[in-house]
Enzyme design. Structure first.
Site, mmCIF file in Angstrom:
data_model
loop_
_atom_site.group_PDB
_atom_site.id
_atom_site.type_symbol
_atom_site.label_atom_id
_atom_site.label_comp_id
_atom_site.label_asym_id
_atom_site.label_seq_id
_atom_site.Cartn_x
_atom_site.Cartn_y
_atom_site.Cartn_z
ATOM 1 N N ASP A 51 0.844 -1.192 0.000
ATOM 2 C CA ASP A 51 0.000 0.000 0.000
ATOM 3 C C ASP A 51 0.885 1.249 0.000
ATOM 4 O O ASP A 51 1.561 1.534 0.994
ATOM 5 C CB ASP A 51 -0.903 -0.019 1.241
ATOM 6 N N ASP A 52 0.919 1.963 -1.124
ATOM 7 C CA ASP A 52 1.691 3.213 -1.257
ATOM 8 C C ASP A 52 3.198 2.987 -1.341
ATOM 9 O O ASP A 52 3.976 3.835 -0.912
ATOM 10 C CB ASP A 52 1.439 4.164 -0.075
ATOM 11 N N CYS A 67 -5.219 4.827 -4.142
ATOM 12 C CA CYS A 67 -5.500 3.469 -3.671
ATOM 13 C C CYS A 67 -6.725 2.821 -4.306
ATOM 14 O O CYS A 67 -6.629 1.789 -4.978
ATOM 15 C CB CYS A 67 -5.684 3.474 -2.150
ATOM 16 N N ASP A 301 -0.123 -0.599 -5.018
ATOM 17 C CA ASP A 301 -1.258 0.019 -5.701
ATOM 18 C C ASP A 301 -0.891 1.337 -6.370
ATOM 19 O O ASP A 301 -1.418 1.687 -7.423
ATOM 20 C CB ASP A 301 -2.453 0.192 -4.755
ATOM 21 N N ASN A 302 -0.014 2.117 -5.748
ATOM 22 C CA ASN A 302 0.403 3.393 -6.336
ATOM 23 C C ASN A 302 1.745 3.792 -5.739
ATOM 24 O O ASN A 302 2.218 3.190 -4.768
ATOM 25 C CB ASN A 302 -0.628 4.499 -6.074
#
Length: 498
Positions: A51-52, A67, A301-302
């Site tokens: 996540d991130d 997200c 995700d990003n």
């Protein structure tokens, strides 16, 4: 044999001093790739979605740097304009009833289930998942046999799970509740309990390195001397860029520098528990003799920025630091220790996973394409795309942030020092040209200025100079036409843009 941890807090051996991403690379790509013996059973697949987690160079592109829309693209293989999840809010369609009745009902786990895969999910799903009036914890998306999903956004303690549709509350005990380790332990239990007659798919989505950046106790003193990298676009003014990039003070005040360095260090600390996850999974797969028939894919995700263009911390921007994410893979037919340069998107994950499982891809409504042919050319033939789309719909607040009264409404993420990372008119679409001859990015904003940014990443890899006023008008026109086509593409037409 890799033993189960006695609780979420037990740990395995560590590679001290290495950044988390480097450790993961070591684990994933230097393991034995495949035994010579073949098996009739389809390959197992594990997708680990951080996540991130940003990446400076290499990796994969996300088609939207936030997200919920990004995760929706991973699940569906579609651009945001097709799955219609625009941002992290319910009004932006994040885990809404509309999403549940539409794109979620045709997400890739459903096809895996039809292929007799045993499916397991643990971790963060979508930012608004489990909320009131949107199905709450009783909603289990179709296609999942085992479901251990976080309600809401990333947390490490004091969270609620949906466990196969039943509410399960957690507190702040490290041994019982630390979320990354809980995901690890439940995944190991799933591997013990699975049926060996059928293949399995696991999607593990730890909170790291998302805020609030709560590291496991044993890792909270690691990387004490680490600071965010100072090169590239770090603390550079956003000259000739969209107004949101022109509003930060440059150079940044000391308070912003201290804040972002602390965030950067804590992000690394949280990833050490993800390292443990990968190591224990690999050892478990070895012990149950499934490692050589299992694809492991690691990504995020990003991306994320810490100080680039004097923006302290966040994502949501069109630049490399927010749209590039790690992509590491190992499995049958993949040669170890190689780096592939062909562009891969997060909308390619779903068709790749289904390609591995044996699904006929021509029957799917996806915008992405399988990259199995690039990872394992002995198994598949395929070609790389030269153009792709990045799109984002900005978020703002209708009322002025009380902490930043001078800024007015329409903004969001205004911290630290009232530097805003997002706004309603931070809404843009970009076409990226990436082939042997060109590395260009052309972006249009949906704002009152109709602002345009253009970058030649071959000569300007850090996107310091917006060349819209100096580039050949014919090039601008060609990229504008490609962008128009991509913004309305669906399925095959997304892969056939000329």
């Amino acid at each position: 044999m890799a033993a189960l941890r006695s609780g979420p807090g037990a740990t395995g051996p560590r590679w001290r001093g290495l950044p988390a991403a480097a450790t993961l690379l070591t684990v994933l790509l230097t393991c034995c790739v495949r035994c010579s013996a073949q098996t009739d059973k389809p390959s197992n697949i594990i997708l680990i979605l951080a996540d991130d987690q940003d990446v400076h160079l290499g990796g994969m592109f996300t088609v939207t740097p936030l997200c919920c829309p990004s995760r929706s693209s991973v699940l569906t293989g579609q651009y945001p304009h097709n799955h219609e999840v625009r941002n992290n809010s319910l009004s932006g369609n994040c885990s809404s009833i509309q999403w549940q009745k539409g794109p979620e009902s045709t997400a890739f786990p459903i096809y895996l289930n039809k292929q007799k895969y045993q499916t397991f999910f643990a971790g963060k799903y979508l930012n608004q998942y489990g909320k009131k009036d949107e199905g709450e914890v009783g909603h289990v998306p179709p296609g999942w046999d085992q479901w251990h999903a976080l309600v809401g956004n990333s947390q490490y303690y004091n969270y609620t799970l949906s466990v196969n549709g039943k509410e399960e509350k957690h507190a702040d005990s490290y041994e019982q509740d630390y979320f990354t380790d809980l995901i690890t332990n439940r995944s190991l239990h799933f591997l013990d309990d699975r049926s060996p007659q059928h293949p399995f798919f696991m999607m593990l989505s730890p909170p790291a390195p998302h805020s609030p950046w709560t590291a496991a106790p044993q890792y909270q003193k690691e990387f004490s001397d680490v600071k965010a990298p100072r090169g590239g676009s770090f603390d550079k003014p956003g000259k000739d860029k969209h107004w949101l990039l022109r509003q930060p003070v440059s150079p940044m005040p000391k308070t912003s520098l201290t804040f972002l360095d602390n965030a950067y260090r804590k992000r690394w600390q949280t990833l050490l528990s993800v390292d443990d996850m990968v190591e224990l999974l690999v050892k478990k797969l070895e012990s149950i003799k499934e490692l050589d028939n299992t694809y492991i894919i690691y990504t995020s995700d990003n991306g994320y920025h810490t100080g680039q263009f004097s923006l302290p911390i966040d994502k949501r921007q069109l630049y490399e630091f927010d749209i590039r994410v790690p992509l590491m893979a190992r499995g049958p037919g993949i040669k170890p220790n190689q780096t592939l340069q062909a562009p891969v998107l997060n909308i390619d994950l779903a068709p790749t996973i289904l390609d591995i499982s044996g699904v006929n891809l021509t029957t799917l409504n996806v915008d992405g394409q399988s990259f199995l042919s690039q990872m394992a050319p002995t198994l598949r033939n395929g070609t790389a795309r030269p153009f792709f789309l990045v799109e984002y719909t900005g978020e703002g607040h209708e009322k002025t942030d009380p902490a930043c009264p001078k800024l007015g409404p329409g903004l969001s993420q205004c911290f630290p020092d009232c530097v805003c990372e997002d706004a309603y008119n931070n809404t843009y679409a970009c076409v990226r040209t990436l082939d042997k001859g060109h590395d260009l990015q052309y972006c249009e904003f949906a704002d009152s200025e109709s602002f345009v940014e253009v970058y030649n990443l071959t000569s300007d890899p850090h996107q310091l100079e917006n060349i819209v006023k100096s580039v050949d008008p014919a090039v601008l026109q060609a990229m504008n036409q490609r962008l128009i086509k991509l913004q309305s593409c669906q399925g095959d037409s997304c892969r056939d843009v000329k």
